[in-house]
Design an enzyme around this catalytic site. Structure first.
Site, PDB file in Angstrom:
ATOM      1  N   GLU A   1      24.469 -22.704  15.939  1.00 25.09           N
ATOM      2  CA  GLU A   1      22.842 -23.333  16.455  1.00 25.09           C
ATOM      3  C   GLU A   1      23.296 -24.607  16.861  1.00 25.09           C
ATOM      4  OE1 GLU A   1      19.986 -23.222  13.196  1.00 25.09           O
ATOM      5  OE2 GLU A   1      20.748 -21.284  12.543  1.00 25.09           O
TER       6      GLU A   1
ATOM      7  N   GLU B   1       9.127 -19.677  18.015  1.00 27.57           N
ATOM      8  CA  GLU B   1       8.690 -18.823  16.720  1.00 27.57           C
ATOM      9  C   GLU B   1       7.429 -19.510  16.108  1.00 27.57           C
ATOM     10  OE1 GLU B   1      12.067 -16.816  14.615  1.00 27.57           O
ATOM     11  OE2 GLU B   1      12.912 -18.539  15.419  1.00 27.57           O
TER      12      GLU B   1
ATOM     13  N   LYS C   1       7.353 -19.852  12.020  1.00 24.43           N
ATOM     14  CA  LYS C   1       8.293 -20.085  11.214  1.00 24.43           C
ATOM     15  C   LYS C   1       7.833 -21.465  10.159  1.00 24.43           C
ATOM     16  CE  LYS C   1      12.456 -21.446  12.154  1.00 24.43           C
ATOM     17  NZ  LYS C   1      13.363 -22.419  12.622  1.00 24.43           N
TER      18      LYS C   1
ATOM     19  N   GLU D   1       9.604 -27.291  14.127  1.00 26.84           N
ATOM     20  CA  GLU D   1      10.252 -26.035  13.872  1.00 26.84           C
ATOM     21  C   GLU D   1       9.728 -24.914  14.721  1.00 26.84           C
ATOM     22  OE1 GLU D   1      12.934 -24.893  11.946  1.00 26.84           O
ATOM     23  OE2 GLU D   1      13.517 -26.816  11.912  1.00 26.84           O
TER      24      GLU D   1
END
Length: 482
Positions: free
Chosen positions: A266, A318, A321, A329
């Site tokens: 990542e 997302e 999250k 995030e």
């Protein structure tokens, strides 16, 4: 004749040399997370990957809908095992056999999924976990390796353990070591990886270094040059990524594995929700990283040898999250939730700039906003409910919607909830404080979204990974009773 042989030998040497150079070129992949309030169909996501010539993808579970969509795509896949499953897998070879059968073997073969890696946990040694998963990792790996061997796939499906960069530490890269409490287990894991031909997978986030430390030099987080270079003996580091990478190289070297291949599991930069999380910074970092890597320059401790693969975090935003790490995030995607590119980015894959998802079906163009004729003094609880069930993180300090005023904040929260509820008419009531409008209330960079017109299958997609987890739990319970 001798000259001809010499020329041929020289040509062959050049071919072999060029081949060895090609072998160290980094593959650029992406992380595909599915914690979204507005889910693109998996088939649309796979089409998006193929449009952009992305040939490597990393999943955080073994979601059957995602894997089925990847069938026949030719995309190389890393499937993930959540940390919460490690306890079961560490204690039961039968559970591992079942997991491999259902989530690996079932997808392989002609026209199937090109599964290359199984990620055993996700950052299981993170300091914030306080060792919660540490004792399960190695036993789970040994059991899973045995299961892969039984299924005759261990030669081409490799186990890895994605680690956070907090697994190692040092003030200078050359002095890098694994945290003292991890030395023993890291020695075991690295030995296992080496024996089985697996790389070391690490997640590196210069953004988090900048976000968590007000004294961290901003230009050192990027790749455009810095006035804060780090001198380490004869080596000089001009960006945080190289310094972090070589700290790991040094830590591996101290265990006797200085040449172990490294994959970046990542790496990325968020675009919203916090100071320094914006489109300009994200593009500068990601494009800088890609350019830096594809030049094959490597790092001071590994000159000419860049990471084996790099998986950008992430493909899509997302909105569901957890925001415990920070309100950024939910905004790591290079594409927004609907598969639309957030900024121009060349992935270095011979396809030019990012291409948008095709044929996305949206809900009708209508929004929920605060009623202009009502007293909004009692709106606080409604906003709390709306934002706890939708995403309001762009309203935070540093976010793209932070400056739209009190009434704008209310409208944004109302609309986020309204869209998350698929524009259900009752979801814009808020005791009469909300009203539906057909005029786009977006202001400047603050986008009031319209949700995706997804089918009922999205609920199944969201739960697929959890189904596998509970099947394992119930199966192990049944074995215990017997």
């Amino acid at each position: 004749m001798a000259k001809t042989h010499f020329k041929f030998a020289a040509f062959l040497a050049m071919v072999l040399l060029s081949s060895s150079v090609l072998m160290v070129e980094s593959g650029i992949g992406v992380n595909w997370g599915t914690l979204s309030l507005h889910k693109l169909a998996p088939s649309a996501v796979v089409d998006l990957l193929k449009q952009n010539k992305i040939e490597k993808v990393k999943l955080f579970d073994a979601d059957p809908d995602s894997l089925n969509a990847l069938r026949g795509s030719g995309i190389q896949v890393m499937v993930g095992i959540p940390n919460e499953m490690l306890s079961v897998l560490s204690s039961s070879t039968d559970a591992c056999d079942l997991w491999v059968s259902r989530n690996v073997s079932a997808y392989l073969g002609k026209g199937g999924v090109d599964i290359r890696y199984v990620a055993v946990g996700n950052e299981p040694f993170l300091t914030s976990y306080s060792g919660q998963f540490q004792s399960y990792v190695m036993p789970a790996m040994l059991n899973l390796q045995q299961s892969l061997a039984k299924a005759n796939v261990a030669n081409f499906v490799k186990l890895v353990v994605p680690c956070n960069a907090d697994a190692y530490e040092s003030s200078l890269p050359s002095q890098g070591t694994f945290r003292p409490e991890l030395t023993q287990i890291m020695t075991q894991i690295v030995s296992f990886l080496n024996t089985n031909g697996s790389p070391f997978v690490v997640n590196i986030y210069p953004f988090l270094s900048l976000y968590g430390n007000s004294d961290f030099p901003q230009d050192y987080a990027f790749f455009g040059g810095t006035n804060h270079a780090v001198t380490d003996g004869a080596n000089v580091y001009y960006n945080a990524f190289d310094g972090n990478f070589d700290t790991l190289v040094a830590a591996l070297s101290k265990l006797g594995y200085g040449q172990m291949p490294i994959v970046i599991g990542e790496v990325g930069w968020p675009t919203d929700g916090a100071i320094s999380a914006n489109l300009t910074a994200a593009r500068a970092f990601n494009q800088g990283l890609i350019n830096h890597v594809v030049r094959n320059q490597g790092t001071p401790l590994r000159p000419g040898v860049p990471p084996m693969d790099i998986y950008l975090f992430s493909l899509l935003d997302e909105g569901a999250k957890s925001i415990l790490p920070g309100t950024f995030e939910r905004h790591w995607g290079i594409f927004s939730f609907d598969g639309q590119a957030k900024y121009s980015l060349n992935l270095g894959l011979g396809n030019g700039l990012l291409k948008n998802a095709r044929d996305v079906q949206y809900l009708p163009s209508r929004w929920c906003v605060a009623s202009p004729s009502r007293d909004l003094s009692g709106v606080a609880n409604h906003m709390k409910i709306a934002c706890s069930n939708a995403d309001c993180t762009t309203l935070n300090y540093g976010g793209s919607c932070n400056g739209i005023g009190v009434k704008g904040n209310i409208s944004y929260a109302f609309n986020s909830y309204y869209q998350a509820q698929k524009q259900n008419s009752k979801s814009c009531d808020f005791d009469g404080l909300g009203v539906v409008t057909f005029l786009d209330p977006s202001v400047g960079d603050c986008r009031f979204l319209v949700g995706i017109d997804s089918t009922s299958s999205s609920n199944v997609e969201a739960s697929g990974g959890q189904v596998n987890f509970w099947i394992l739990i119930l199966w192990c319970f049944w074995i215990y009773i017997l």
